[in-house]
Design a protein around this motif. Structure first.
Motif, PDB file in Angstrom:
ATOM      1  N   SER A   1      42.587  53.539  47.652  1.00 26.02           N
ATOM      2  CA  SER A   1      41.875  52.375  48.178  1.00 26.02           C
ATOM      3  C   SER A   1      42.080  51.191  47.261  1.00 26.02           C
ATOM      4  N   ILE A   2      42.200  50.037  47.861  1.00 22.74           N
ATOM      5  CA  ILE A   2      42.290  48.776  47.128  1.00 22.74           C
ATOM      6  C   ILE A   2      40.991  48.016  47.407  1.00 22.74           C
ATOM      7  N   ILE A   3      40.378  47.544  46.337  1.00 22.49           N
ATOM      8  CA  ILE A   3      39.108  46.821  46.446  1.00 22.49           C
ATOM      9  C   ILE A   3      39.365  45.355  46.146  1.00 22.49           C
ATOM     10  N   GLU A   4      38.780  44.485  46.967  1.00 23.54           N
ATOM     11  CA  GLU A   4      38.885  43.052  46.682  1.00 23.54           C
ATOM     12  C   GLU A   4      37.531  42.392  46.903  1.00 23.54           C
ATOM     13  N   ILE A   5      37.343  41.298  46.218  1.00 27.36           N
ATOM     14  CA  ILE A   5      36.109  40.538  46.358  1.00 27.36           C
ATOM     15  C   ILE A   5      36.219  39.688  47.627  1.00 27.36           C
ATOM     16  N   THR A   6      35.119  39.549  48.348  1.00 26.26           N
ATOM     17  CA  THR A   6      35.103  38.722  49.554  1.00 26.26           C
ATOM     18  C   THR A   6      34.743  37.276  49.181  1.00 26.26           C
ATOM     19  N   ALA A   7      34.848  36.401  50.144  1.00 25.96           N
ATOM     20  CA  ALA A   7      34.447  35.000  49.912  1.00 25.96           C
ATOM     21  C   ALA A   7      32.969  34.930  49.531  1.00 25.96           C
ATOM     22  N   THR A   8      32.144  35.766  50.163  1.00 24.62           N
ATOM     23  CA  THR A   8      30.719  35.803  49.837  1.00 24.62           C
ATOM     24  C   THR A   8      30.511  36.263  48.394  1.00 24.62           C
ATOM     25  N   GLY A   9      31.265  37.274  47.984  1.00 27.70           N
ATOM     26  CA  GLY A   9      31.181  37.760  46.611  1.00 27.70           C
ATOM     27  C   GLY A   9      31.631  36.711  45.614  1.00 27.70           C
TER      28      GLY A   9
ATOM     29  N   VAL B   1      31.885  44.455  37.845  1.00 25.45           N
ATOM     30  CA  VAL B   1      32.843  44.775  38.908  1.00 25.45           C
ATOM     31  C   VAL B   1      33.275  43.495  39.624  1.00 25.45           C
ATOM     32  N   LEU B   2      32.315  42.671  39.990  1.00 26.36           N
ATOM     33  CA  LEU B   2      32.655  41.436  40.698  1.00 26.36           C
ATOM     34  C   LEU B   2      33.451  40.480  39.812  1.00 26.36           C
TER      35      LEU B   2
ATOM     36  N   GLY C   1      29.795  46.696  48.922  1.00 25.43           N
ATOM     37  CA  GLY C   1      30.399  46.640  50.250  1.00 25.43           C
ATOM     38  C   GLY C   1      29.347  46.441  51.333  1.00 25.43           C
ATOM     39  N   ASP C   2      28.226  47.164  51.210  1.00 28.10           N
ATOM     40  CA  ASP C   2      27.134  47.016  52.182  1.00 28.10           C
ATOM     41  C   ASP C   2      26.585  45.590  52.188  1.00 28.10           C
ATOM     42  N   ARG C   3      26.626  44.943  51.046  1.00 24.45           N
ATOM     43  CA  ARG C   3      26.125  43.564  50.921  1.00 24.45           C
ATOM     44  C   ARG C   3      27.194  42.534  51.299  1.00 24.45           C
ATOM     45  N   GLY C   4      28.395  42.987  51.654  1.00 23.99           N
ATOM     46  CA  GLY C   4      29.463  42.081  52.060  1.00 23.99           C
ATOM     47  C   GLY C   4      30.113  41.339  50.893  1.00 23.99           C
ATOM     48  N   LEU C   5      29.983  41.883  49.673  1.00 27.72           N
ATOM     49  CA  LEU C   5      30.528  41.222  48.499  1.00 27.72           C
ATOM     50  C   LEU C   5      31.921  41.727  48.122  1.00 27.72           C
ATOM     51  N   THR C   6      32.255  42.933  48.585  1.00 27.15           N
ATOM     52  CA  THR C   6      33.586  43.484  48.363  1.00 27.15           C
ATOM     53  C   THR C   6      34.094  44.067  49.667  1.00 27.15           C
ATOM     54  N   HIS C   7      35.407  44.260  49.703  1.00 30.21           N
ATOM     55  CA  HIS C   7      36.057  44.838  50.870  1.00 30.21           C
ATOM     56  C   HIS C   7      37.016  45.913  50.384  1.00 30.21           C
TER      57      HIS C   7
END
Length: 128
Positions: free
Chosen positions: A71-79, A20-21, A54-60
């Motif tokens: 819903s649109i899913i994106e990877i965060t800077a942390t991810g 996924v990531l 999402g709970d781990r802050g890896l996606t938004h």
């Protein structure tokens, strides 16, 4: 995948979470249906995985501006940082594969596997 699994475990990822990531990192923000297809996951499995990521802050997750039901899913800077760090280790393994099998042969094999997946796509069950 066998040699890569210990790297994923050390980074606290399952193979499915990693897929996924990687898809989000490679392709950018995606709707859930497209993400499920590209990551080769069933919708309910993806829902569970996205909650944990999402709970781990890896996606938004955000609502699609054009269709508020999607819903649109994106990877965060942390991810992305987690992917980049883990990918550096997997690149070493891939280079070993290329040395052992031959870079051109490995490239051809990967191209054929993509073509194989695309040829089989019409036979995949419709999950909608």
């Amino acid at each position: 995948m066998a040699p890569i699994r210990p790297l994923l475990r050390a980074a606290n990822f399952t193979e499915q979470q990693w897929r996924v990531l990687r898809v989000l990192s490679d392709e950018g923000p995606l709707d859930i249906a497209t993400l499920a297809t590209r990551a080769m996951l069933h919708g309910p499995s993806l829902t569970r995985i996205l909650k944990e990521l999402g709970d781990r802050g890896l996606t938004h997750r955000q609502l699609d501006a054009k269709d508020r039901r999607r819903s649109i899913i994106e990877i965060t800077a942390t991810g992305r940082a987690a992917i980049d760090e883990t990918a550096a280790h997997t690149l070493v393994l891939i280079n070993h594969y290329a040395q052992a099998f031959g870079r051109e042969r490995l490239t051809n094999l990967l191209s054929e596997l993509v073509a194989f997946r695309e040829a089989l796509a019409p036979f995949a069950p419709d999950e909608s």
